[in-house]
Design a protein around this motif. Structure first.
Motif, mmCIF file in Angstrom:
data_model
loop_
_atom_site.group_PDB
_atom_site.id
_atom_site.type_symbol
_atom_site.label_atom_id
_atom_site.label_comp_id
_atom_site.label_asym_id
_atom_site.label_seq_id
_atom_site.Cartn_x
_atom_site.Cartn_y
_atom_site.Cartn_z
ATOM 1 N N ARG A 147 0.940 -3.184 -8.804
ATOM 2 C CA ARG A 147 1.903 -2.361 -8.087
ATOM 3 C C ARG A 147 1.317 -1.052 -7.568
ATOM 4 O O ARG A 147 1.550 -0.657 -6.447
ATOM 5 N N VAL A 200 4.121 4.835 -7.591
ATOM 6 C CA VAL A 200 5.301 4.943 -6.746
ATOM 7 C C VAL A 200 4.987 5.947 -5.640
ATOM 8 O O VAL A 200 4.407 7.000 -5.885
ATOM 9 N N VAL A 201 5.304 5.566 -4.403
ATOM 10 C CA VAL A 201 4.983 6.439 -3.276
ATOM 11 C C VAL A 201 6.174 7.341 -2.963
ATOM 12 O O VAL A 201 7.212 6.894 -2.476
ATOM 13 N N PHE A 210 -2.749 -6.698 2.355
ATOM 14 C CA PHE A 210 -1.329 -7.035 2.479
ATOM 15 C C PHE A 210 -0.441 -5.918 1.934
ATOM 16 O O PHE A 210 0.570 -5.541 2.515
ATOM 17 N N LYS A 211 -0.871 -5.373 0.794
ATOM 18 C CA LYS A 211 -0.115 -4.301 0.151
ATOM 19 C C LYS A 211 -0.004 -3.090 1.085
ATOM 20 O O LYS A 211 1.067 -2.506 1.238
ATOM 21 N N GLU A 261 3.229 -1.396 3.065
ATOM 22 C CA GLU A 261 3.508 0.033 3.039
ATOM 23 C C GLU A 261 3.739 0.588 4.449
ATOM 24 O O GLU A 261 4.714 1.278 4.713
ATOM 25 N N GLU A 303 7.219 2.022 5.965
ATOM 26 C CA GLU A 303 7.310 3.423 6.373
ATOM 27 C C GLU A 303 7.483 3.609 7.873
ATOM 28 O O GLU A 303 7.656 4.727 8.341
ATOM 29 N N GLU A 310 11.354 -11.817 -1.479
ATOM 30 C CA GLU A 310 10.560 -11.871 -2.704
ATOM 31 C C GLU A 310 10.121 -10.490 -3.174
ATOM 32 O O GLU A 310 10.017 -10.234 -4.367
ATOM 33 N N LEU A 311 9.857 -9.594 -2.225
ATOM 34 C CA LEU A 311 9.351 -8.277 -2.607
ATOM 35 C C LEU A 311 10.455 -7.221 -2.648
ATOM 36 O O LEU A 311 10.167 -6.023 -2.760
ATOM 37 N N GLN A 343 12.605 -6.088 -4.885
ATOM 38 C CA GLN A 343 12.564 -5.121 -5.990
ATOM 39 C C GLN A 343 11.317 -4.239 -5.901
ATOM 40 O O GLN A 343 11.382 -3.026 -6.104
ATOM 41 N N TYR A 344 10.211 -4.851 -5.578
ATOM 42 C CA TYR A 344 8.945 -4.120 -5.457
ATOM 43 C C TYR A 344 9.062 -3.012 -4.418
ATOM 44 O O TYR A 344 8.702 -1.863 -4.658
ATOM 45 N N ASP A 355 11.300 -0.228 -5.613
ATOM 46 C CA ASP A 355 10.723 0.561 -6.706
ATOM 47 C C ASP A 355 9.584 1.458 -6.240
ATOM 48 O O ASP A 355 9.452 2.592 -6.689
ATOM 49 N N VAL A 356 8.735 0.924 -5.358
ATOM 50 C CA VAL A 356 7.516 1.652 -4.999
ATOM 51 C C VAL A 356 7.732 2.605 -3.819
ATOM 52 O O VAL A 356 7.073 3.628 -3.707
ATOM 53 N N TYR A 357 8.671 2.290 -2.942
ATOM 54 C CA TYR A 357 8.926 3.150 -1.784
ATOM 55 C C TYR A 357 10.371 3.656 -1.758
ATOM 56 O O TYR A 357 11.075 3.476 -0.758
ATOM 57 N N PRO A 358 10.794 4.299 -2.852
ATOM 58 C CA PRO A 358 12.212 4.679 -2.941
ATOM 59 C C PRO A 358 12.632 5.651 -1.840
ATOM 60 O O PRO A 358 13.782 5.670 -1.429
ATOM 61 N N ASP A 359 11.699 6.454 -1.344
ATOM 62 C CA ASP A 359 12.058 7.455 -0.338
ATOM 63 C C ASP A 359 12.064 6.892 1.076
ATOM 64 O O ASP A 359 12.640 7.473 1.979
ATOM 65 N N SER A 360 11.370 5.764 1.274
ATOM 66 C CA SER A 360 11.250 5.246 2.632
ATOM 67 C C SER A 360 12.244 4.142 2.935
ATOM 68 O O SER A 360 12.673 3.970 4.069
#
Ligand SMILES: [Zn+2]
Ligand SMILES: [Zn+2]
Lengths: 80, 247, 216
Positions: free
Chosen positions: A71, A74-75, B108-109, B113, B117, B171-172, B174-175, B178-183
């Motif tokens: 993962r 967190v960004v 890919f990750k 992103e 964004e 599929e992603l 939740q990911y 979780d990882v880009y809560p602001d965007s």
């Protein structure tokens, strides 16, 4: 009688790889309504493959992206 | 819990092989799975629909111990319904996945992103430029990789733009949250993740195009769906064409 | 009660369930590249249970390879494939090539020298030394990928001046298909009856007899 019949049946058709190649191209040409000459085209290989799947017991594999990579952080966006 | 029959197994295997199916393909597959196993296909459309829902629920129940699920989603592009077999766990086993190498997964990750964004889509050049950041892949590698990701139905490439397909979004989900809560934003209408869509210029509320069409249908003076905002909706709302009606 | 069942009973049921689910997930993930799975480091009880789960839910059988491959496992479809499955274009093309290679090997008496195999494929536009428009590095595909997946076996011959290998069916080919199916395929392409290829027909029959004897 019987022995003779068996002898006749032996090696009735002999497998020739180059003849096989020609027959394969004829089969694919017939399926696609095209002319496969010289080498088999990409579409031809695909067509042959589709037909071949019937003779194999391949199981489908599971493909996914979730959880395939780490993962990371967190960004967070800087507050303007 | 109803038992899995060979018809269920066929249906599930077809999902494993294809990953993503639209609702017409799902209906066809359902019929085929029943017919190939000599199971009576319900005559009325309504009954078929009911049976299909039950059928999918049975499969979901059986695959859930393996952290799998069949999820339904709506394409952000044309509003059509899709069904996906998704994995919903991240653990030491899923890390062993081998469809893509670790540098390809890194690419890919970062692609995800950038897309998240940038309101759901980036230009192909920007996508290829991701490689210059870590230099593990060449631009040619990246080009091939984009094509593979497209063939595997993780992304879409259209008119010079790269975006995530509904398969990735489902599929992603939740990911991404979780990882880009602001965007990342959720659609104000359907409450699902909204990458591509229309945004209120006043309050920043976002909605999918297909949700806008449904929501603003027959409204002469469209306003922001947010109760506290209600600002004029300045985006053009396409009329409900065939491609935007969810089937 | 079998030994496996006794062992299973001694584990907490929830714990067993969790282990079984982990193994099924592990096998599904490992199967992505279709390479036989080695080092299945689990006890017999879990092995038996997960195998059941795999069959019941996915219609997929876990098969242990035999002889020198013992301890390796592959996943085999329990359902008649092809009717409900669609594969990617890449998968389809590779299967086409694989089928041709398996056919040539079997029809040539179950073993063929690599040089002869390459020669036989020339008629279809396959040249091991040239990049192929569909398959790219086709030599690597046949020699490495098909071999790693267990479809083919290359054995290097000693005491030959030039490097020569013998090519045979690999263990996966024997499980996913059969001589009978291959002969049916070849006969169809030649528009003949399978038993007209009498040498291969006899070979197929005697192997089936042998397998039947071994099974009973
Ligand atoms: Zn929405
Ligand atoms: Zn607003």
């Amino acid at each position: 009688g019987r022995q003779k019949a068996q002898a006749l049946n032996l090696e009735f058709v002999k497998f020739q790889p180059l003849e096989f190649a020609e027959k394969l191209k004829t089969f694919v040409s017939h399926q696609l309504g095209t002319q496969e000459r010289g080498s088999l085209s990409s579409v031809g290989w695909r067509e042959l493959g589709k037909f071949s799947q019937t003779f194999l017991k391949k199981s489908p594999a599971l493909h996914f992206m979730c959880g395939a990579f780490e993962r990371g952080e967190v960004v967070k966006k800087p507050v303007a | 819990m109803s038992a899995m029959t060979p018809a269920h197994q066929m249906f599930l295997q077809a999902f494993m092989a294809r990953g993503l199916l639209n609702s017409k393909e799902v209906k066809d597959l359902f019929r085929k799975s029943l017919e190939l196993n000599d199971v009576q296909v319900p005559e009325s459309e309504e009954e078929r629909k009911r049976q299909l829902v039950k059928f999918i629920r049975t499969i979901s129940d059986h695959v859930s111990p393996f952290h799998l699920d069949i999820r339904k989603g709506v394409s952000e592009d044309d509003g059509t319904n899709f069904y996906c077999l998704v994995n919903n766990v991240e653990n030491h086993i899923t890390k062993m996945a081998s469809d893509y190498s670790s540098s390809e997964l890194d690419f890919f990750k970062k692609l995800v992103e950038q897309i998240v964004e940038n309101d759901g889509a980036i230009g192909s050049t920007a996508a290829l430029n991701i490689v210059t950041q870590d230099k593990k892949l060449t631009k040619n590698d990246a080009q091939d990789l984009l094509l593979r990701l497209e063939n595997d139905r993780w992304i879409m490439q259209k008119e010079g733009k790269v975006s995530l397909s509904i398969r990735s979004i489902l599929e992603l989900d939740q990911y991404i949250q979780d990882v880009y809560p602001d965007s990342v934003k959720k659609c104000n209408v359907c409450k699902q993740i909204c990458l591509k869509g229309q945004m209120c210029e006043d309050c920043g509320v976002k909605i999918h195009i297909h949700c806008a069409i449904r929501f603003f249908h027959r409204q002469e003076n469209p306003r922001c769906p947010d109760q506290d905002c209600g600002a004029q909706w300045t985006h053009p709302v396409p009329s409900p064409s065939k491609s935007h009606i969810a089937t | 009660q079998s030994q496996a069942e006794r062992a299973a009973a001694s584990i907490d049921p929830d714990e067993l369930d969790r282990k079984v689910h982990d193994v099924v997930q592990f096998l599904l993930v490992q199967d992505q590249k279709k390479i036989p799975i080695k080092k299945l480091d689990i006890n017999k009880a879990v092995l038996k249970e997960h195998s059941k789960a795999h069959g019941v839910v996915f219609g997929i059988e876990v098969v242990e390879l035999q002889d020198k491959h013992k301890g390796s496992y592959i996943l085999k479809n329990k359902l008649e494939a092809a009717q409900h499955l669609t594969w990617s274009e890449v998968d389809d093309s590779k299967t086409g090539l694989l089928m041709v290679v398996l056919s040539i090997v079997f029809m040539s008496g179950n073993v063929i020298q690599d040089g002869v195999l390459w020669h036989s494929l020339r008629g279809l536009g396959i040249d091991p030394e040239m990049p192929h428009e569909t398959f790219g590095d086709v030599k690597k595909l046949i020699q490495q990928e098909f071999t790693r997946q267990g479809y083919l076996e290359f054995t290097r011959l000693q005491n030959s001046e030039q490097p020569v290998s013998e090519v045979r069916w690999g263990p996966r080919a024997k499980i996913e298909t059969s001589k009978r199916k291959l002969l049916k395929f070849v006969a169809f392409i030649f528009q003949r009856e399978p038993d007209e290829f009498s040498t291969q027909w006899q070979d197929m029959l005697s192997e089936e007899e042998k397998n039947q004897a071994a099974a009973s």
